[in-house]
Design an enzyme around this catalytic site. Structure first.
Site, PDB file in Angstrom:
ATOM      1  N   GLY A  86      -1.317 -14.335  -2.611  1.00  0.00           N
ATOM      2  CA  GLY A  86      -2.738 -14.318  -2.264  1.00  0.00           C
ATOM      3  C   GLY A  86      -3.599 -14.105  -3.505  1.00  0.00           C
ATOM      4  N   ARG A 102       5.211 -18.310   0.683  1.00  0.00           N
ATOM      5  CA  ARG A 102       4.216 -17.268   0.431  1.00  0.00           C
ATOM      6  C   ARG A 102       4.920 -16.007  -0.044  1.00  0.00           C
ATOM      7  NH1 ARG A 102      -0.030 -13.952   1.150  1.00  0.00           N
ATOM      8  NH2 ARG A 102       0.116 -12.328   2.737  1.00  0.00           N
ATOM      9  N   GLY A 109       3.619 -12.301  -0.401  1.00  0.00           N
ATOM     10  CA  GLY A 109       2.420 -11.520  -0.129  1.00  0.00           C
ATOM     11  C   GLY A 109       2.705 -10.058   0.145  1.00  0.00           C
ATOM     12  N   THR A 110       1.633  -9.375   0.475  1.00  0.00           N
ATOM     13  CA  THR A 110       1.760  -7.984   0.888  1.00  0.00           C
ATOM     14  C   THR A 110       1.419  -7.878   2.369  1.00  0.00           C
ATOM     15  OG1 THR A 110      -0.533  -7.526   0.315  1.00  0.00           O
ATOM     16  CG2 THR A 110       1.125  -7.076  -1.377  1.00  0.00           C
ATOM     17  N   GLU A 163      -0.460  -9.041   8.129  1.00  0.00           N
ATOM     18  CA  GLU A 163      -1.068  -9.616   6.925  1.00  0.00           C
ATOM     19  C   GLU A 163      -2.103 -10.620   7.396  1.00  0.00           C
ATOM     20  OE1 GLU A 163       0.026 -12.935   7.769  1.00  0.00           O
ATOM     21  OE2 GLU A 163       0.803 -13.352   5.768  1.00  0.00           O
ATOM     22  N   MET A 164      -2.524 -11.559   6.553  1.00  0.00           N
ATOM     23  CA  MET A 164      -3.695 -12.357   6.940  1.00  0.00           C
ATOM     24  C   MET A 164      -3.570 -13.859   6.666  1.00  0.00           C
ATOM     25  SD  MET A 164      -6.663  -9.675   5.754  1.00  0.00           S
ATOM     26  CE  MET A 164      -7.928 -10.498   6.694  1.00  0.00           C
ATOM     27  N   GLU A 165      -2.361 -14.368   6.465  1.00  0.00           N
ATOM     28  CA  GLU A 165      -2.242 -15.772   6.056  1.00  0.00           C
ATOM     29  C   GLU A 165      -1.121 -16.592   6.699  1.00  0.00           C
ATOM     30  OE1 GLU A 165      -2.244 -13.215   3.781  1.00  0.00           O
ATOM     31  OE2 GLU A 165      -4.317 -13.372   3.072  1.00  0.00           O
ATOM     32  N   SER A 216       2.951  -2.985   1.515  1.00  0.00           N
ATOM     33  CA  SER A 216       2.139  -2.285   0.501  1.00  0.00           C
ATOM     34  C   SER A 216       1.423  -1.070   1.084  1.00  0.00           C
ATOM     35  CB  SER A 216       1.101  -3.238  -0.086  1.00  0.00           C
ATOM     36  OG  SER A 216       0.227  -3.694   0.930  1.00  0.00           O
ATOM     37  N   ASP A 217       1.304  -1.032   2.401  1.00  0.00           N
ATOM     38  CA  ASP A 217       0.692   0.136   3.048  1.00  0.00           C
ATOM     39  C   ASP A 217       1.253   0.260   4.453  1.00  0.00           C
ATOM     40  OD1 ASP A 217      -1.297  -2.299   2.919  1.00  0.00           O
ATOM     41  OD2 ASP A 217      -1.683  -1.330   4.825  1.00  0.00           O
TER      42      ASP A 217
HETATM   43  N1  HPA Z   1      -3.885  -5.408   6.977  1.00  0.00           N
HETATM   44  C1  HPA Z   1      -3.956  -6.719   6.795  1.00  0.00           C
HETATM   45  N2  HPA Z   1      -3.396  -7.325   5.770  1.00  0.00           N
HETATM   46  C2  HPA Z   1      -2.723  -6.593   4.892  1.00  0.00           C
HETATM   47  C3  HPA Z   1      -2.617  -5.224   5.035  1.00  0.00           C
HETATM   48  C4  HPA Z   1      -3.223  -4.617   6.126  1.00  0.00           C
HETATM   49  O1  HPA Z   1      -3.160  -3.397   6.302  1.00  0.00           O
HETATM   50  N3  HPA Z   1      -1.899  -4.763   3.971  1.00  0.00           N
HETATM   51  C5  HPA Z   1      -1.586  -5.828   3.221  1.00  0.00           C
HETATM   52  N4  HPA Z   1      -2.083  -6.930   3.782  1.00  0.00           N
END
Ligand code: HPA
Length: 245
Positions: free
Chosen positions: A30, A97, A99-100, A191-193, A215-216
């Site tokens: 991303g 992809r 990503g995180t 995530e968002m993709e 990542s979180d």
């Molecule tokens: N929400 C959406 N997308 C993300 C997040 C999240 O907490 N962490 C990494 N990508």
């Protein structure tokens, strides 16, 4: 005349590469700075082919195979612009992809690598094509299987399953826990993709997979540092690159 000139120099609207400057296998982080970091640390002879909107793209070599790495930005609409142009204008055949994601379930831990077998979504970018019905955005089975096999060879522990590709990062308090419904159905992370990537891959007949590092965590509130978020995804990226070789 303008269209002719555009075709002649073989650029697309958001990517300024010439036709042969992008490999048929492309990694999709991303963050464009992560694309740069991957090119600088894992590829040899990497050349930058795109700087339109700062959405960096590079082509280089990994273990003798030509690969590209292209930033996509955040969210389905942004990723779908870059993936569409890579597939339609640059004839890319494999898109992975890197990503995180935010962990949703208790047994998903910070820094885990997730193989997104499927990507559920709350996004209209997928729903618009299936009025009153539901499409199941799914990874390439070949790539997902290869990723799981290669992970055990590389000694990388992965979790494979369904994820959520959401249009929203932030939620209003009145929504309550926006993710509990997804947890109830065993969704590993958000995530968002990826759902946009899988939709395009299905429609345009190419192969796609998303690998995600946690990542979180949305239960515990833990997160990795911004620096680690940007740079410390080497395991996942090596796994993604192993799919090219
Ligand atoms: N929400 C959406 N997308 C993300 C997040 C999240 O907490 N962490 C990494 N990508």
């Amino acid at each position: 005349m303008l269209i002719f000139a555009h075709n002649l120099i073989k650029m697309s609207i958001h990517i300024e590469a010439k036709q042969d400057e992008i490999a048929d296998f492309v990694l999709l982080p991303g963050d464009p700075l992560r694309a740069k970091h991957i090119a600088e640390t894992l590829l040899t002879d990497a050349v930058c082919y795109n700087n339109v909107r700062g959405m960096l793209g590079f082509t280089g070599c990994y273990n003798g195979k030509r690969v590209s790495v292209q930033g996509t930005g955040m969210g389905l609409p942004s990723l779908m612009i870059y993936a569409s142009e890579l597939i339609n204008d640059y004839k890319v055949k494999t898109l992975v992809r890197v990503g995180t994601c935010g962990g949703l379930l208790e047994d998903v831990e910070l820094r885990d690598v997730i193989v997104a077998v499927s990507a559920s979504t709350d996004s209209f970018s997928v729903a618009r094509y299936f009025p009153g019905m539901t499409f199941a955005p799914t990874a390439s089975f070949r790539l997902a299987q290869l990723a799981v096999e290669n992970a055990s060879e590389l000694n990388i522990h992965v979790k494979a399953g369904n994820i959520l590709s959401s249009d929203l990062f932030y939620h209003f308090p009145e929504e309550g826990d926006a993710y509990q419904l997804w947890r109830d159905y065993g969704t590993l992370a958000v995530e968002m993709e990826s759902a946009g990537l899988y939709l395009l891959a299905a429609r345009l007949k190419v192969e796609a997979l998303s690998l995600l590092t946690v990542s979180d965590h949305l239960l515990t509130g833990e997160h990795v540092s911004a620096q680690e978020r940007q740079f410390n995804f080497t395991n996942m990226t090596k796994l993604a690159l192993s799919l090219a070789v």
